[in-house]
Design a protein around this motif. Structure first.
Motif, PDB file in Angstrom:
ATOM      1  N   LEU A 106     -60.914   3.487  67.235  1.00 36.43           N
ATOM      2  CA  LEU A 106     -62.087   2.642  67.419  1.00 36.43           C
ATOM      3  C   LEU A 106     -62.127   2.169  68.870  1.00 36.43           C
ATOM      4  O   LEU A 106     -61.159   1.578  69.357  1.00 36.43           O
ATOM      5  CB  LEU A 106     -62.062   1.441  66.470  1.00 36.43           C
ATOM      6  CG  LEU A 106     -62.416   1.745  65.003  1.00 36.43           C
ATOM      7  CD1 LEU A 106     -61.218   2.371  64.287  1.00 36.43           C
ATOM      8  CD2 LEU A 106     -62.864   0.489  64.292  1.00 36.43           C
ATOM      9  N   ILE A 107     -63.235   2.447  69.544  1.00 32.67           N
ATOM     10  CA  ILE A 107     -63.375   2.156  70.974  1.00 32.67           C
ATOM     11  C   ILE A 107     -64.315   0.970  71.120  1.00 32.67           C
ATOM     12  O   ILE A 107     -65.464   1.012  70.669  1.00 32.67           O
ATOM     13  CB  ILE A 107     -63.937   3.375  71.733  1.00 32.67           C
ATOM     14  CG1 ILE A 107     -63.151   4.649  71.369  1.00 32.67           C
ATOM     15  CG2 ILE A 107     -63.918   3.118  73.221  1.00 32.67           C
ATOM     16  CD1 ILE A 107     -61.689   4.570  71.648  1.00 32.67           C
ATOM     17  N   TYR A 108     -63.843  -0.093  71.755  1.00 31.08           N
ATOM     18  CA  TYR A 108     -64.676  -1.287  71.870  1.00 31.08           C
ATOM     19  C   TYR A 108     -65.245  -1.496  73.261  1.00 31.08           C
ATOM     20  O   TYR A 108     -65.986  -2.445  73.493  1.00 31.08           O
ATOM     21  CB  TYR A 108     -63.899  -2.536  71.449  1.00 31.08           C
ATOM     22  CG  TYR A 108     -62.728  -2.880  72.334  1.00 31.08           C
ATOM     23  CD1 TYR A 108     -62.896  -3.654  73.465  1.00 31.08           C
ATOM     24  CD2 TYR A 108     -61.445  -2.444  72.026  1.00 31.08           C
ATOM     25  CE1 TYR A 108     -61.830  -3.972  74.272  1.00 31.08           C
ATOM     26  CE2 TYR A 108     -60.372  -2.756  72.821  1.00 31.08           C
ATOM     27  CZ  TYR A 108     -60.558  -3.525  73.947  1.00 31.08           C
ATOM     28  OH  TYR A 108     -59.492  -3.828  74.734  1.00 31.08           O
ATOM     29  N   GLY A 109     -64.933  -0.641  74.207  1.00 30.32           N
ATOM     30  CA  GLY A 109     -65.472  -0.771  75.560  1.00 30.32           C
ATOM     31  C   GLY A 109     -66.260   0.461  75.925  1.00 30.32           C
ATOM     32  O   GLY A 109     -67.012   1.007  75.123  1.00 30.32           O
ATOM     33  N   SER A 110     -66.087   0.911  77.151  1.00 35.13           N
ATOM     34  CA  SER A 110     -66.783   2.103  77.605  1.00 35.13           C
ATOM     35  C   SER A 110     -66.240   3.324  76.877  1.00 35.13           C
ATOM     36  O   SER A 110     -65.063   3.659  76.999  1.00 35.13           O
ATOM     37  CB  SER A 110     -66.603   2.286  79.118  1.00 35.13           C
ATOM     38  OG  SER A 110     -67.132   1.191  79.810  1.00 35.13           O
ATOM     39  N   ALA A 111     -67.080   3.975  76.121  1.00 28.43           N
ATOM     40  CA  ALA A 111     -66.652   5.159  75.385  1.00 28.43           C
ATOM     41  C   ALA A 111     -66.449   6.320  76.348  1.00 28.43           C
ATOM     42  O   ALA A 111     -67.235   6.510  77.274  1.00 28.43           O
ATOM     43  CB  ALA A 111     -67.688   5.526  74.335  1.00 28.43           C
ATOM     44  N   PRO A 112     -65.397   7.099  76.164  1.00 32.10           N
ATOM     45  CA  PRO A 112     -65.171   8.221  77.069  1.00 32.10           C
ATOM     46  C   PRO A 112     -66.205   9.320  76.869  1.00 32.10           C
ATOM     47  O   PRO A 112     -66.794   9.455  75.800  1.00 32.10           O
ATOM     48  CB  PRO A 112     -63.774   8.707  76.671  1.00 32.10           C
ATOM     49  CG  PRO A 112     -63.628   8.310  75.245  1.00 32.10           C
ATOM     50  CD  PRO A 112     -64.372   7.016  75.110  1.00 32.10           C
ATOM     51  N   VAL A 113     -66.436  10.080  77.925  1.00 32.00           N
ATOM     52  CA  VAL A 113     -67.316  11.242  77.822  1.00 32.00           C
ATOM     53  C   VAL A 113     -66.487  12.381  77.258  1.00 32.00           C
ATOM     54  O   VAL A 113     -65.633  12.958  77.933  1.00 32.00           O
ATOM     55  CB  VAL A 113     -67.896  11.615  79.197  1.00 32.00           C
ATOM     56  CG1 VAL A 113     -68.791  12.845  79.079  1.00 32.00           C
ATOM     57  CG2 VAL A 113     -68.676  10.445  79.781  1.00 32.00           C
ATOM     58  N   MET A 114     -66.729  12.704  76.000  1.00 35.14           N
ATOM     59  CA  MET A 114     -65.924  13.704  75.300  1.00 35.14           C
ATOM     60  C   MET A 114     -66.637  15.046  75.348  1.00 35.14           C
ATOM     61  O   MET A 114     -67.666  15.259  74.711  1.00 35.14           O
ATOM     62  CB  MET A 114     -65.699  13.284  73.844  1.00 35.14           C
ATOM     63  CG  MET A 114     -64.944  11.978  73.691  1.00 35.14           C
ATOM     64  SD  MET A 114     -63.241  12.069  74.296  1.00 35.14           S
ATOM     65  CE  MET A 114     -62.538  13.197  73.109  1.00 35.14           C
ATOM     66  N   ASN A 115     -66.089  15.973  76.141  1.00 36.28           N
ATOM     67  CA  ASN A 115     -66.629  17.325  76.178  1.00 36.28           C
ATOM     68  C   ASN A 115     -66.119  18.161  75.018  1.00 36.28           C
ATOM     69  O   ASN A 115     -66.683  19.195  74.690  1.00 36.28           O
ATOM     70  CB  ASN A 115     -66.275  17.992  77.509  1.00 36.28           C
ATOM     71  CG  ASN A 115     -66.884  17.261  78.693  1.00 36.28           C
ATOM     72  OD1 ASN A 115     -68.022  16.808  78.602  1.00 36.28           O
ATOM     73  ND2 ASN A 115     -66.140  17.129  79.777  1.00 36.28           N
ATOM     74  N   ASN A 116     -64.991  17.711  74.435  1.00 30.91           N
ATOM     75  CA  ASN A 116     -64.400  18.423  73.307  1.00 30.91           C
ATOM     76  C   ASN A 116     -64.918  17.800  72.010  1.00 30.91           C
ATOM     77  O   ASN A 116     -64.560  16.683  71.646  1.00 30.91           O
ATOM     78  CB  ASN A 116     -62.863  18.324  73.382  1.00 30.91           C
ATOM     79  CG  ASN A 116     -62.189  19.210  72.359  1.00 30.91           C
ATOM     80  OD1 ASN A 116     -62.767  19.520  71.311  1.00 30.91           O
ATOM     81  ND2 ASN A 116     -60.962  19.627  72.650  1.00 30.91           N
TER      82      ASN A 116
END
Length: 840
Positions: A133-143
């Motif tokens: 669970l991500i509560y800040g800036s979500a990563p840019v997931m290319n996968n």
């Protein structure tokens, strides 16, 4: 009964405390944090404890009634990987991929707030399909295979960017600056989002990325630089600057402004309104703790929608080192926050006073510790309960599979972390604050954003005031709401909303013209061309008024045109009508004199019937002028030109017949001349009828093919609608005039050649003068007619009719009337013969 997992402790970031259901423990976490803190690398936030938000990984145990933080990582990828692998090891023994402690089984993690931490965390945990669970800036997931294991407690990015754009447009800030952190999120913002801003009329004075800073050397390097970001930003004319970054971006912004202050850049920091994205939060390092907070006063930011949670403030008030003796980090935080020391550590440091019970979190300014719940803390709060609800749903579905184990205790069958995903995707509940918590199809929290106004106070505290909302689930038209009157602006604007434009707006009556080489928001203001208006500010082009309206003097509105025609009620129309009637009366008087004296030699001379026809034609010509005065109607338009053409043709034909008869009469007096055979009324009648018939034929063709009709002329005169008679066929109109001109020219030529013939009254000379007047009038008529507009065109035609008719009347009949009335002794046959002999 719903099984809650609640992890609450004072050392969560300001506003990040969760109402406890059971006592929360962080002893394991604090030992790791204490190690980093003593190394001197700990970055302090506005509250030192905000470090947890930066780097925390929360572990959930197998039993949902017990929960604690299991590990924490620092800003470097290596520590993130280390912490992630520790979660997969036996507790207290770092052996990656070996875990024999079934009492501390990892089921989910909570990571953030920086996107690269979550990305590094996902590299390890996605292998084991562990929910994250991500509560800040979500990563840019290319996968995409990794993305399915991430759940974002942050709303959809598009909603945030839409909200910022609507905020800028609502406040009419179309000339802005942009600063961004040079990472994947920042580059995507510049490449994909800013072009959308441009399409909606927003342009940019500058687009700059934050310099990569290290607090050991960057400050001195920026001081000597000339074209650094601080110079660009503070030298900009844009009043609004969008800051796109992450949670620590506030550190960079404060350092950048401090550099500008050292360089003595003229533009005050208060002359900018900062617009912060939701990932940016108030943070600082120890070097900044004495810096002024006024830079953020009046700033606007977006924040994940949040509400106050019942019991949250009380939870914070209960935190103190005495109640959390096992948590060594609380003591370290207390010392730095309150500038005190505990009795066990006072040796060798006599400058610090001992910590007392009066040192409470609620007494700290907001720049050190916030007592209210913010977007990040609200996201953590919701994330914990999301997992709790998902576990409850999973355990409920597995209830029938329970088995009896050792000592009669019931245990759940073994389960894997990937089994929780199905329940996380479907989780939906109302939290204690009353908000609906659920994920959309992209794994993002289905919520909106609050618009926050930052207000600072002299005691180094600040307030986040909610002044608006972005709610994607609201009805159309209410997605974006803002309370403009509630916004507090920076001090330099004196509580007046600043205007962020490249140049002053173009007022009504002007249009924009783009400046060459400048963004499209920069333009010059040019007056509208004649005949056009602009009734709004900043119009790209002026436009024509409707046909029945005309521009005012300022060219910013349209006024109704008034209908215009040559009327009997105006001086010009009255004058022409009086003249026409006067000349008609004079013509009638002359005709009466001729009829009364019809047996006198002067009347009989040169065919008195032609004189009667000519006088009657002139009478009708004067009366015909009255058809041109007054409101044009269908009948009057049909009669105007055709009657005028026919009557004048008869008059000129009579003059031509008179001229020919004079010439033939002289030639007939010569011995042996055969011209006597051509003399008589038959010749005169033939000339008049034939010449008039041709004109009648032309007028008939005109009436049959394209007759005149009433028409409105909207364009000739800007302020008037001209009600006129449309000729129908301009060529036919000029054919009528041309034929009359031809008859007049022939008559003038014949009369000019016979002007010296012996005649008692020398009528050929008088005809020459009359034709000279007639031709002069109608030759000047054509250019004058074409150059005038509106009712004055009709007036020119009436004037030409009156003057040309008056010229014929005066030159031909006035000398004869003079003799008949004033010199009757000359009106006898003997006198005529004597004068003829004298001339011969």
């Amino acid at each position: 009964m719903l099984l809650f997992i609640a992890m609450v402790l004072f050392s969560l970031p300001p506003g990040r405390c969760i109402t406890p259901v059971r006592k929360c423990s962080i002893s394991n976490l604090l030992s790791v944090l204490h190690k980093y803190y003593q190394s001197g690398d700990l970055i302090l936030s506005g509250i030192i404890s905000q470090f947890f938000i930066f780097t925390s990984l929360i572990t959930f145990e197998k039993y949902p009634s017990r929960g604690h933080f299991d590990n924490l990582v620092y800003f470097s990828p290596s520590w993130t990987y280390h912490a992630a692998m520790e979660l997969l090891s036996t507790k207290g023994i770092f052996i990656p991929n070996y875990k024999c402690d079934i009492q501390n089984k990892l089921v989910a993690t909570l990571g953030g707030p920086k996107s690269n931490f979550c990305l590094h965390m996902a590299d390890v945990l996605c292998i084991y399909k562990i929910p994250q669970l991500i509560y800040g800036s979500a990563p840019v997931m290319n996968n995409k295979n990794k993305a399915v294991f991430l759940y974002q407690m942050f709303p959809n990015w598009a909603n945030q960017y839409m909200g910022i754009m609507k905020l800028l447009l609502y406040l009419r800030w179309i000339w802005i600056g942009v600063m961004y952190v040079d990472n994947e999120h920042g580059q995507r913002f510049v490449q994909e989002v800013l072009p959308i801003f441009s399409k909606h009329g927003i342009c940019f004075d500058f687009i700059a990325n934050f310099p990569r800073m290290t607090f050991s050397s960057a400050f001195s390097e920026m001081l000597v630089g000339r074209n650094d970001t601080s110079t660009i930003v503070m030298g900009s004319t844009a009043k609004a600057v969008v800051i796109h970054g992450e949670i620590q971006t506030m550190l960079n912004l404060r350092l950048l402004l401090k550099v500008a202050e050292f360089k003595e850049i003229p533009m005050k920091t208060g002359a900018k309104v900062w617009i912060l994205t939701a990932q940016v939060d108030f943070t600082s390092v120890e070097i900044q703790k004495d810096w002024d907070l006024d830079f953020i006063h009046g700033a606007l930011s977006l924040a994940v929608h949040s509400r106050e949670v019942l019991g949250f403030r009380k939870c914070l008030q209960m935190r103190n080192p005495a109640s959390e003796k096992e948590d060594g980090f609380i003591g370290d935080f207390w010392k730095h926050a309150f500038g005190c020391s505990f009795s066990s550590t006072t040796e060798g440091n006599s400058d610090e006073e001992p910590c007392t019970e009066e040192d409470r979190l609620e007494n700290l300014p907001a720049s050190v510790f916030e007592m209210s719940m913010t977007g990040h803390s609200y996201s953590i709060y919701n994330a914990v309960y999301v997992v709790a609800h998902a576990l409850h749903a999973m355990y409920s579905s597995m209830f029938k599979h329970r088995v009896v184990a050792d000592e009669g205790r019931k245990k759940l069958t073994r389960h894997q972390p990937w089994q929780l995903h199905e329940f996380l995707k479907r989780v939906s509940f109302n939290n204690s604050a009353g908000d609906m918590i659920s994920f959309d199809q992209n794994g993002e929290l289905a919520t909106g954003f609050d618009v926050i106004n930052w207000i600072t106070f002299p005691n180094e505290s600040f307030l986040r005031a909610k002044v608006g909302r972005i709610d994607p689930k609201a009805p159309q038209g209410k997605v974006f709401t803002i309370h403009e009157d509630a916004i507090i602006w920076p001090h330099v604007f004196s509580q007046e909303q600043p205007l962020s434009v490249c140049n002053d707006k173009c007022h009504s009556g002007y249009r924009k013209r783009k400046k060459e080489g400048e963004p499209f928001c920069c333009y010059d203001c040019l007056p509208c061309p004649e005949g056009k208006i602009s009734n709004l500010d900043d119009m790209n082009d002026c436009f024509q008024c409707p046909e029945d309206q005309y521009p005012n003097n300022d060219q910013n509105s349209c006024l109704p045109k008034h209908i215009s025609f040559l009327s009997y009620k105006e001086p010009l129309g009255i004058t022409l009508a009086v003249c026409a009637l006067s000349f008609s009366f004079i013509t009638t008087l002359v005709l009466g004199i001729f009829i009364k004296n019809q047996e006198t030699p002067i009347v009989k001379a040169n065919n008195r019937k032609l004189s009667y026809v000519l006088l009657f034609s002139l009478l009708l010509s004067f009366l015909c002028a009255l058809l041109f005065i007054g409101r044009p109607e269908k009948i009057s338009c049909l009669l105007r030109q055709t009657a005028f053409g026919f009557i004048f043709s008869v008059a000129v034909s009579c003059v031509l017949a008179k001229t020919i008869i004079v010439v033939l009469a002289f030639m007939a007096t010569k011995p042996g001349s055969r011209m006597r055979n051509w003399m008589g009324e038959r010749l005169a009648n033939s000339i008049v009828l034939s010449c008039s018939f041709i004109q009648t034929l032309i007028c008939t063709v005109w009436l049959v093919t394209s007759p005149p009709f009433p028409d409105f002329d909207m364009h000739s005169v800007s302020e008037e609608i001209i009600l006129k008679c449309n000729e129908g066929s301009v060529s036919m109109f000029y054919c009528v005039l041309g034929y009359m001109g031809f008859l007049a020219t022939v008559s003038f030529t014949v009369a000019f050649l016979g002007r010296k013939l012996p005649d008692s009254f020398n009528e050929a000379k008088f005809i020459t003068f009359s034709m000279l007047v007639f031709c002069s009038v109608w030759l000047s008529f054509v250019p004058t007619y074409l150059s005038t507009k509106g009712k004055y065109t009709v007036a020119v035609e009436v004037f030409s009719i009156l003057v040309s008719s008056a010229g014929l009347l005066a030159c031909i009949f006035c000398p004869k009337c003079y003799i008949i009335v004033m010199r009757p002794e000359l009106n006898n046959k003997g006198q005529i013969i004597r004068r003829q002999n004298e001339r011969i």
